[in-house]
Scaffold this active site. Sequence first.
Site, PDB file in Angstrom:
ATOM      1  N   GLU A  82      10.137  28.910  11.028  1.00  0.00           N
ATOM      2  CA  GLU A  82      11.196  29.109  12.021  1.00  0.00           C
ATOM      3  C   GLU A  82      12.509  29.619  11.433  1.00  0.00           C
ATOM      4  OE1 GLU A  82      11.119  29.002  15.150  1.00  0.00           O
ATOM      5  OE2 GLU A  82       9.641  27.583  15.887  1.00  0.00           O
ATOM      6  N   SER A 342      -6.758 -33.247  23.208  1.00  0.00           N
ATOM      7  CA  SER A 342      -6.773 -34.055  21.975  1.00  0.00           C
ATOM      8  C   SER A 342      -6.036 -33.414  20.805  1.00  0.00           C
ATOM      9  CB  SER A 342      -8.220 -34.329  21.558  1.00  0.00           C
ATOM     10  OG  SER A 342      -8.885 -35.122  22.526  1.00  0.00           O
TER      11      SER A 342
END
Length: 684
Positions: A82, A342
């Site tokens: 680019e 429990s």
Amino acid sequence: MKARAAFALAAGLWLAALARDGAEAWVAATDLPPLAVETGAEVLARDGRALRVWTVADGRWRLATEPGLVDPLYLAMLTAFEDRRFADHPGVDWRALLRAGWQAVAAGRVVSGGSTLTMQVARLLEDSGTGQWRGKLRQVRVALALERRLSKAQILSLYLHLAPFGGNVEGVRAASLAWFGREPARLTPAQAALLAALPQSPTLRRPDRAPAAAAAGRDRVLARALEAGLIDRDTHDAARAEPLPAARRPFPRLAPHLAERLRAAAPGQGRIVTTLDADLQARLESLASEAVARAGERLQVALIVADHRSGHILASVGSAAYDNDARQGFVDMTQAVRSPGSTLKPLVYALAFDQGLAHPETLIEDRPTAFGRYAPQNFDRQFRGTLRVKEALRLSLNVPVVALAEALGPERLMQGLRRAGVRAVLPGNGVPGLAVALGGVGVSLEHLAGLYAALARGGVARPLSALPDAAGAEEGERLVSGVAAWQVGDILAGLAPPDASAPGRVAWKTGTSYGHRDAWALGWDGQHVVGVWMGRADGTPVPGAFGGELAAPVMFAAFARLGPQRAALPPPPPAALLVDNARLPQPLQRFRPRGALTGPGLATAPEIAFPPDGAEVALDGAPLLARIRGGQGPFTWLADGVPLAVGDPGREVHLPVPAGAGAVTLSVIDAAGQAARVRVTLAP
């Protein structure tokens, strides 16, 4: 005409640049658009990977990143393709613009673009057009102004956030996650090339809709990279052969319940870093789905894994499926308050050991017993008679643990839960009773895992947290002595695992709440604590559901997914009393419930006359003077469950100072098994 216009524009800009004084003033007067870029909120794993991300306000996927967090090969390909002179030009590459205009005139069409990355950032910031000369001129002006106010790294960062990649995806990080399902820190050459090519034509080159165009764009970038020496011929050829992504991938959505909770707690915080392990989280979410796949459509599961040494939560699964309406998957069951069954029994035993009421080898009765109007029964409606305390815990018997809870007092149990960081909810906010020992209280999975983490940590309670700054920020509060915590862990490690592996690697306990509404399994090894809850989110019963059969296999499967190299359980502390029942101090050989008749004389209960409860005693190197009134000699004295004097007939005794001193629970047990205790602070 368009080609001539492009050339004229390039030439005009070149001439304008020669008028340096006028150009500088023109650039300096530029009114720049806002430079702050909105990015979506995200919750990250401890290694920085995204667990959960959100779109920005307008529905676009745009995520925060920086050049240093992006694969260098992608950045090199981007500039080579680019803007080769990005590092040197002042925002506009005049040579490239002039060349583009000249090529357009010669060919009668646009051959190459002259826009720099800075000009593209200018266009993206203002969404200005590229086809009109006024828009191009505006891009030039803004680009020149940006270069004067920002560094190259800042301009590149803006591009990495704003570049379009098809649909509602913007920025390289969102694109990498959407197209490859990975962070952009490490990309293949083919992936890097595709990401470099897409922003030029994000709609026409979408690989899921136009694979041929996408491949052509990618291959152009690869050719440029080969020409620039960024890759060699073999890498170029292999990259061209790599398949394109056929569809967009879903954005990360791990730990959705926890992520939503953390985001709601910090609405203005864009990035929240957690202690979670992303890979482990994914494995446990898969396990959760497997656990309910063959069960009824309403069965749900929740899991939590933490490093009990640091307090860091490593994985948190609130449900098997966040968006499953039949299972009410939106409910975070790690936070839901349910009956623990429990699973509170280990706390009762640890407190009893700590208070000198019992030892793992102490004999205790499992017979039909009424505690006032409360007459608990075992789950199988059977009684085992006389047995050792460690066997009573392993068998999860109810009568022995209620007898110990009565000796401790229900309020002491509630205090223990509070010290462990457990927010316990009593039915109707009533007064605690002995039923607390059997699950008659509401707790959450996360808090229950924190209680087990305290036992695994040698009795020191510290809240679990998924935030690194919060976990382990406090030194923690002593819940029980290290000896008592180890004794409970040693007992629970003797249980045979459901996967038929050898016992001893994991200390674990299960629980089933009243009416089979909740099935639990919690356990720990030398580093990790794992908690599992299974049931229905709406609280209705699950017929036949037991913690040992439903939740325990899932818990051991979770341990297996931690990996084969796990820390072993610790050895016994030096102060642990490792003897059989016959060699225990006489008062510890058999547990006698409070008020039990002991024969002629029926002495009154002992009481520690000195030191008084809550006292701070300065010893100055001398032994601790202790006095007792009442009770029946001989007497056994303990500090935090460790014997200091056994079978002493006197009512005044000089006791050796416990190692480390500080805050200790001083207990005395008389010949009848009656006990008294005080909490004092000793300064050696």
